[in-house]
Design an enzyme around this catalytic site. Structure first.
Site, mmCIF file in Angstrom:
data_model
loop_
_atom_site.group_PDB
_atom_site.id
_atom_site.type_symbol
_atom_site.label_atom_id
_atom_site.label_comp_id
_atom_site.label_asym_id
_atom_site.label_seq_id
_atom_site.Cartn_x
_atom_site.Cartn_y
_atom_site.Cartn_z
ATOM 1 N N ASP A 52 0.831 -1.214 0.000
ATOM 2 C CA ASP A 52 0.000 0.000 0.000
ATOM 3 C C ASP A 52 0.862 1.258 0.000
ATOM 4 O O ASP A 52 0.582 2.227 -0.700
ATOM 5 C CB ASP A 52 -0.912 0.019 1.232
ATOM 6 C CG ASP A 52 -1.987 -1.069 1.158
ATOM 7 O OD1 ASP A 52 -2.256 -1.553 0.047
ATOM 8 O OD2 ASP A 52 -2.537 -1.433 2.211
ATOM 9 N N GLU A 129 -18.894 -2.064 5.999
ATOM 10 C CA GLU A 129 -18.787 -3.528 5.979
ATOM 11 C C GLU A 129 -17.364 -3.945 6.334
ATOM 12 O O GLU A 129 -16.423 -3.188 6.107
ATOM 13 C CB GLU A 129 -19.080 -4.066 4.556
ATOM 14 C CG GLU A 129 -20.484 -3.798 4.095
ATOM 15 C CD GLU A 129 -20.663 -4.139 2.610
ATOM 16 O OE1 GLU A 129 -19.863 -4.921 2.053
ATOM 17 O OE2 GLU A 129 -21.599 -3.593 2.013
ATOM 18 N N LYS A 131 -13.875 -5.454 5.712
ATOM 19 C CA LYS A 131 -13.105 -5.706 4.493
ATOM 20 C C LYS A 131 -12.447 -7.072 4.665
ATOM 21 O O LYS A 131 -11.465 -7.220 5.392
ATOM 22 C CB LYS A 131 -12.058 -4.618 4.281
ATOM 23 C CG LYS A 131 -11.303 -4.788 2.982
ATOM 24 C CD LYS A 131 -10.461 -3.563 2.708
ATOM 25 C CE LYS A 131 -9.641 -3.660 1.453
ATOM 26 N NZ LYS A 131 -9.000 -4.912 1.186
ATOM 27 N N ASP A 133 -10.357 -10.299 4.072
ATOM 28 C CA ASP A 133 -9.086 -10.568 3.407
ATOM 29 C C ASP A 133 -9.161 -11.943 2.744
ATOM 30 O O ASP A 133 -8.792 -12.947 3.331
ATOM 31 C CB ASP A 133 -7.958 -10.523 4.440
ATOM 32 C CG ASP A 133 -6.617 -10.307 3.784
ATOM 33 O OD1 ASP A 133 -6.583 -10.068 2.558
ATOM 34 O OD2 ASP A 133 -5.606 -10.386 4.493
ATOM 35 N N ARG A 152 -11.011 -12.310 -10.169
ATOM 36 C CA ARG A 152 -11.059 -10.963 -10.709
ATOM 37 C C ARG A 152 -10.032 -10.751 -11.824
ATOM 38 O O ARG A 152 -10.255 -9.966 -12.736
ATOM 39 C CB ARG A 152 -10.811 -10.014 -9.548
ATOM 40 C CG ARG A 152 -10.622 -8.619 -9.936
ATOM 41 C CD ARG A 152 -10.833 -7.765 -8.709
ATOM 42 N NE ARG A 152 -10.095 -6.545 -8.838
ATOM 43 C CZ ARG A 152 -9.214 -6.132 -7.948
ATOM 44 N NH1 ARG A 152 -8.960 -6.863 -6.881
ATOM 45 N NH2 ARG A 152 -8.597 -5.007 -8.120
ATOM 46 N N GLU A 193 -16.474 -12.448 -1.693
ATOM 47 C CA GLU A 193 -15.124 -12.765 -1.265
ATOM 48 C C GLU A 193 -15.112 -14.190 -0.726
ATOM 49 O O GLU A 193 -15.940 -14.546 0.108
ATOM 50 C CB GLU A 193 -14.761 -11.778 -0.145
ATOM 51 C CG GLU A 193 -13.322 -11.514 0.028
ATOM 52 C CD GLU A 193 -12.732 -10.535 -1.001
ATOM 53 O OE1 GLU A 193 -13.481 -9.994 -1.841
ATOM 54 O OE2 GLU A 193 -11.516 -10.347 -0.964
ATOM 55 N N TYR A 245 -21.312 -9.213 -1.552
ATOM 56 C CA TYR A 245 -21.572 -7.834 -1.159
ATOM 57 C C TYR A 245 -21.894 -6.890 -2.317
ATOM 58 O O TYR A 245 -22.096 -5.698 -2.106
ATOM 59 C CB TYR A 245 -20.401 -7.270 -0.349
ATOM 60 C CG TYR A 245 -19.050 -7.476 -1.020
ATOM 61 C CD1 TYR A 245 -18.175 -8.450 -0.560
ATOM 62 C CD2 TYR A 245 -18.659 -6.699 -2.117
ATOM 63 C CE1 TYR A 245 -16.939 -8.658 -1.159
ATOM 64 C CE2 TYR A 245 -17.440 -6.903 -2.727
ATOM 65 C CZ TYR A 245 -16.579 -7.880 -2.253
ATOM 66 O OH TYR A 245 -15.372 -8.082 -2.851
ATOM 67 N N LYS A 333 -8.284 1.138 6.271
ATOM 68 C CA LYS A 333 -7.477 0.002 6.733
ATOM 69 C C LYS A 333 -7.196 0.061 8.239
ATOM 70 O O LYS A 333 -6.980 1.132 8.795
ATOM 71 C CB LYS A 333 -6.140 0.002 5.993
ATOM 72 C CG LYS A 333 -6.276 -0.244 4.503
ATOM 73 C CD LYS A 333 -6.159 -1.715 4.235
ATOM 74 C CE LYS A 333 -5.823 -2.015 2.820
ATOM 75 N NZ LYS A 333 -4.726 -2.896 2.600
ATOM 76 N N CYS A 427 19.494 -36.138 8.958
ATOM 77 C CA CYS A 427 18.476 -35.837 9.968
ATOM 78 C C CYS A 427 19.169 -35.282 11.218
ATOM 79 O O CYS A 427 20.100 -35.910 11.737
ATOM 80 C CB CYS A 427 17.695 -37.097 10.307
ATOM 81 S SG CYS A 427 16.671 -36.902 11.770
ATOM 82 N N CYS A 430 18.895 -38.053 14.170
ATOM 83 C CA CYS A 430 19.536 -39.371 14.181
ATOM 84 C C CYS A 430 20.736 -39.466 13.235
ATOM 85 O O CYS A 430 21.444 -40.469 13.238
ATOM 86 C CB CYS A 430 18.517 -40.456 13.835
ATOM 87 S SG CYS A 430 17.996 -40.401 12.110
ATOM 88 N N CYS A 445 13.180 -37.776 6.995
ATOM 89 C CA CYS A 445 14.114 -38.739 7.570
ATOM 90 C C CYS A 445 13.352 -40.056 7.518
ATOM 91 O O CYS A 445 12.263 -40.157 8.063
ATOM 92 C CB CYS A 445 14.426 -38.362 9.020
ATOM 93 S SG CYS A 445 15.148 -39.744 9.916
ATOM 94 N N CYS A 450 14.457 -43.509 14.223
ATOM 95 C CA CYS A 450 14.880 -42.151 14.595
ATOM 96 C C CYS A 450 14.174 -41.750 15.897
ATOM 97 O O CYS A 450 12.951 -41.743 15.958
ATOM 98 C CB CYS A 450 14.542 -41.184 13.457
ATOM 99 S SG CYS A 450 14.700 -39.463 13.914
HETATM 100 S S1 IVH Z 1 -16.421 -3.483 -2.412
HETATM 101 C C1 IVH Z 1 -16.484 -1.287 -6.189
HETATM 102 N N1 IVH Z 1 -16.715 -4.734 -0.121
HETATM 103 O O1 IVH Z 1 -11.232 -5.532 -0.993
HETATM 104 C C2 IVH Z 1 -16.548 -2.177 -5.063
HETATM 105 N N2 IVH Z 1 -14.720 -5.073 -1.331
HETATM 106 O O2 IVH Z 1 -9.029 -3.590 -1.653
HETATM 107 C C3 IVH Z 1 -15.225 -2.650 -4.643
HETATM 108 N N3 IVH Z 1 -13.182 -6.632 -0.251
HETATM 109 O O3 IVH Z 1 -10.914 -6.099 -4.377
HETATM 110 C C4 IVH Z 1 -15.233 -3.711 -3.673
HETATM 111 N N4 IVH Z 1 -14.427 -7.073 1.483
HETATM 112 O O4 IVH Z 1 -11.856 -7.985 -3.036
HETATM 113 C C5 IVH Z 1 -15.914 -4.505 -1.177
HETATM 114 N N5 IVH Z 1 -17.139 -5.781 1.898
HETATM 115 C C6 IVH Z 1 -16.348 -5.575 0.850
HETATM 116 C C7 IVH Z 1 -15.097 -6.194 0.718
HETATM 117 C C8 IVH Z 1 -14.299 -5.906 -0.379
HETATM 118 C C9 IVH Z 1 -13.296 -7.320 0.886
HETATM 119 C C10 IVH Z 1 -12.012 -6.680 -1.139
HETATM 120 C C11 IVH Z 1 -12.350 -6.767 -2.583
HETATM 121 C C12 IVH Z 1 -11.553 -5.673 -3.239
HETATM 122 C C13 IVH Z 1 -10.574 -5.296 -2.200
HETATM 123 C C14 IVH Z 1 -10.185 -3.857 -2.361
#
Ligand code: IVH
Length: 687
Positions: A52, A129, A131, A133, A152, A193, A245, A333, A427, A430, A445, A450
């Site tokens: 980032d 919402e 985010k 991972d 994607r 996701e 979502y 973030k 190993c 042993c 091994c 052992c």
């Molecule tokens: S909305 C235009 N909602 O975060 C809408 N993304 O860094 C864009 N992600 O590529 C995405 N949770 O894979 C949205 N509740 C959520 C999400 C979410 C995870 C991911 C998504 C996106 C990445 C962006």
């Protein structure tokens, strides 16, 4: 300004511009490379945070010099090139990404920016919402039926991973038609996701470790890696789940807000987070952020922040996007739990299957409230790929409650004194030569004697999910092996009190308890015993399958690999490992010891459909039974759901007595336990 200064000034601008341009090129190159590692190889070598930061810096330079923006700059692209091995899928519209905010100021600045573009923004409300991972998936439904799932990719073209996505249990393969709910549209394409819950991830790693297999690094890469490989069986065996979502395209889209959209998808039967929050204004959004940051560890999956979305979807559409990011949403973030420390040394664990696993010994460091000194390094390839050297400064990450792991080294902090690690060819426990099996990254091994393997094997044998022998921890196992009292797990059953009393720390009570616990374990089920044997690749799940298919260890020992491959989930590797295990002389001897010690369970699963007439009843056998071998009586009782124990107690329901019964007979009488003959036993079972 003097002419000399003027020249210098121009020269500085020129130099700065040159330097900046160089930095820009380098950033682009590095971002492309890390994008590729993350999206195509599923194997990032830097943290998200570092990525980032590079992206932010690249943007900054491009903002200063808009004329330098090139169409192939990472800021102008949506993601990474799709891997070639899957069919390509053209998305119906761009699958966008999100711009990041790292502070409250960033969020406010975003709000002000878009408020200037459209005055409706000032009165708008939001949805916040988690985010997640994970891996973005694009799901296509036709007439309510799931027809395609894609990654994607670069945002325009993704990979067709339909067969793998199909294995996700929370994905509806057909949208149910409900009388009181919305009707599925003819065409629907949604975005979500795919990910693995932290708890499931830890369980998965535990199972793999128990089966002597390589463990995974983190939930995200495991989910992405499993979905982006070609074997749907592997994908199915991983606990991947899903949350959706967004609607990418729909033939019947009546929703006007993000909040309605989430409810609509939920009503259609899709998995939708119940953690989303509706926020009246930006202040409420910031409150939610602060609250969640505190409660981050309570969220069952890995989150790297929140997504703040303008609720009014028309307004979002009107605001449009910049590059790959919509203006109407932003990712806020969470600060990453990443720390730096020094790698002091690399140690090696020898697992019970003989697998060698390197681990990092680090300068102690605090991360997310715990002090960490050790972390797994997975396998020797990992160390090589990430060029991790002893003495390196390394980045350690802890996401959610997942066990911390090393992301990689920090090359620029090297001082030249770092040492390249050379994997051992012997190993460490042993001293025998190590071997590498075809198609596997791990080194083993293969010396059955052992000591490290014996101890680990033993530890596994007595563990909760195997024979569950209470009071027999690692320390005692080490003592028993060290004193030469046992060479393999079956020897446990011939241990006696006198031998135990010779050990340090053992008094009568402790020795008695241990013998008692070992005896109790004799009546464990076949599936537990198979799991306990520690055959490579056979953990709890595979053991249950074997117990479902074979009556006892005798039957199982006669099965060849070809036959074993008919079992659900058994590929050639496990089948071969099972066949080989039973062929080994030492193992045959061990089985004999089990048999004579009375550790010879009969499959309960195999007889699950048979009338379990003795379910819940406890039997003890004594004396010689006519026409019935002792072992056969035991199997007979077990196959009808009963349990056989060694000693008569008040919990005993029946004593099966033959000729010349021992003291058990008197004890049963004293305790008023019903005494029956072999014939009576058959009669009771209706035979
Ligand atoms: S909305 C235009 N909602 O975060 C809408 N993304 O860094 C864009 N992600 O590529 C995405 N949770 O894979 C949205 N509740 C959520 C999400 C979410 C995870 C991911 C998504 C996106 C990445 C962006």
């Amino acid at each position: 300004m003097q002419w000399k200064d003027q020249v210098n000034h121009c020269y500085n601008i020129y130099m700065n511009a040159e330097g900046l341009k160089q930095e820009l090129e380098q950033l682009r190159q590095e971002i492309r490379y890390h994008n590729y590692r993350y999206h195509v190889l599923d194997d990032p070598i830097i943290s998200d945070n570092e990525f980032d930061q590079m992206f932010v810096r690249l943007r900054e330079i491009e903002d200063m010099h808009p004329d330098w923006i090139a169409p192939d700059s990472p800021t102008q692209r949506i993601g990474a090139i799709p891997a070639e091995r899957f069919k390509k899928v053209h998305h119906p519209g761009p699958i966008l990404s999100l711009n990041n905010a790292f502070s409250e100021e960033d969020v406010r600045a975003w709000f002000e920016r878009i408020a200037k573009l459209d005055e409706r923004v000032r009165k708008t409300n939001f949805v916040v919402e988690p985010k997640i991972d994970g891996l973005t998936v694009v799901l296509h439904y036709r007439n309510g039926v799931f027809v395609r799932g894609a990654t994607r990719g670069d945002g325009e073209i993704g990979e067709d991973i339909t067969n793998n996505i199909r294995t996700i249990r929370s994905l509806p393969l057909r949208i149910p038609v409900k009388s009181d709910g919305p009707h599925p549209p003819k065409d629907l394409i949604i975005r979500g996701e795919a990910f693995i819950n932290i708890h499931d991830f830890e369980e998965l790693n535990k199972r793999l470790e128990e089966a002597g297999e390589q463990t995974y690094q983190n939930p995200r890469n495991t989910a992405a890696g499993s979905l982006r490989q070609l074997d749907p069986k592997l994908a199915a065996s991983r606990p991947i789940t899903l949350l959706v979502y967004a609607i990418i395209d729909s033939s019947d889209n009546g929703v006007a807000t993000q909040w309605e959209l989430l409810n609509y998808l939920r009503e259609l039967g899709f998995p939708v987070t119940d953690q989303a929050k509706y926020c009246e204004n930006l202040e409420a959004v910031l409150d939610v952020y602060n609250l969640w940051q505190e409660r981050r560890s309570q969220i069952p999956f890995e989150v790297d922040g929140l997504v703040i979305k303008i609720n009014d979807l028309q307004l979002v559409a009107d605001l449009g996007f910049v590059g790959k990011d919509p203006r109407g949403a932003i990712a806020f973030k969470f600060p990453a739990k990443i720390v730096q420390t020094k790698l002091l040394d690399i140690g090696i664990n020898v697992g019970r299957t003989g697998v060698l696993t390197p681990y990092a010994i680090m300068e102690p460091v605090e991360i997310g409230g715990v002090i960490v000194k050790k972390a797994t390094l997975h396998n020797f390839d990992f160390i090589k790929q990430k060029d991790i050297r002893i003495g390196d400064r390394v980045h350690l990450k802890r996401a959610g409650d997942v066990i911390p792991y090393i992301i990689g080294q920090i090359t620029k902090l090297r001082n030249g004194k770092e040492k390249i690690f050379i994997p051992p060819n012997k190993c460490p426990a042993c001293g025998e030569q190590v071997e590498n099996f075809k198609g596997e990254v791990a080194w083993y091994c293969i010396n059955a004697a052992c000591p490290a393997q014996i101890i680990r094997n033993m530890e596994h044998f007595v563990s909760r999910s195997a024979m569950d022998i209470e009071g027999l921890g690692f320390g005692i196992v080490k003592q028993l092996v060290g004193e030469g009292l046992i060479d393999n797990v079956a020897d446990l059953y011939s241990l006696n009190q006198q031998e135990l009393l010779k050990l340090e720390g053992f008094a009568e009570k402790k020795a008695n308890n241990l013998i008692q616990a070992i005896n109790t374990s004799k009546s464990q089920s076949l599936q537990r015993l198979i799991n306990a044997l520690g055959i490579r690749g056979v953990g709890e799940v595979a053991a249950a399958e074997l117990a479902r298919n074979y009556r006892n260890l005798d039957e199982l020992s006669k099965a060849n690999a070809e036959e074993l491959m008919n079992i659900e989930g058994f590929g050639p590797n496990i089948a071969k490992a099972v066949e080989d295990w039973f062929k080994k002389r030492q193992n045959k001897q061990m089985l004999n010891k089990f048999r004579s010690a009375g550790v010879w369970p009969v499959s309960e699963l195999r007889f699950a459909d048979k009338q379990r007439i003795f379910q819940g009843k406890v039997f003890v056998i004594t004396g010689t039974l006519s026409g019935f071998k002792r072992q056969e009586v035991k199997e007979f009782i077990q196959s009808h759901g009963g349990k056989v124990t060694e000693n008569v107690s008040k919990n005993t329901d029946y004593l099966v007595a033959g000729k010349n019964p021992g003291s058990k007979f008197d004890k049963a009488r004293a305790l008023e336990v019903e005494i029956i003959s072999g014939n009576k036993l058959r009669e009771m079972a209706g035979n």
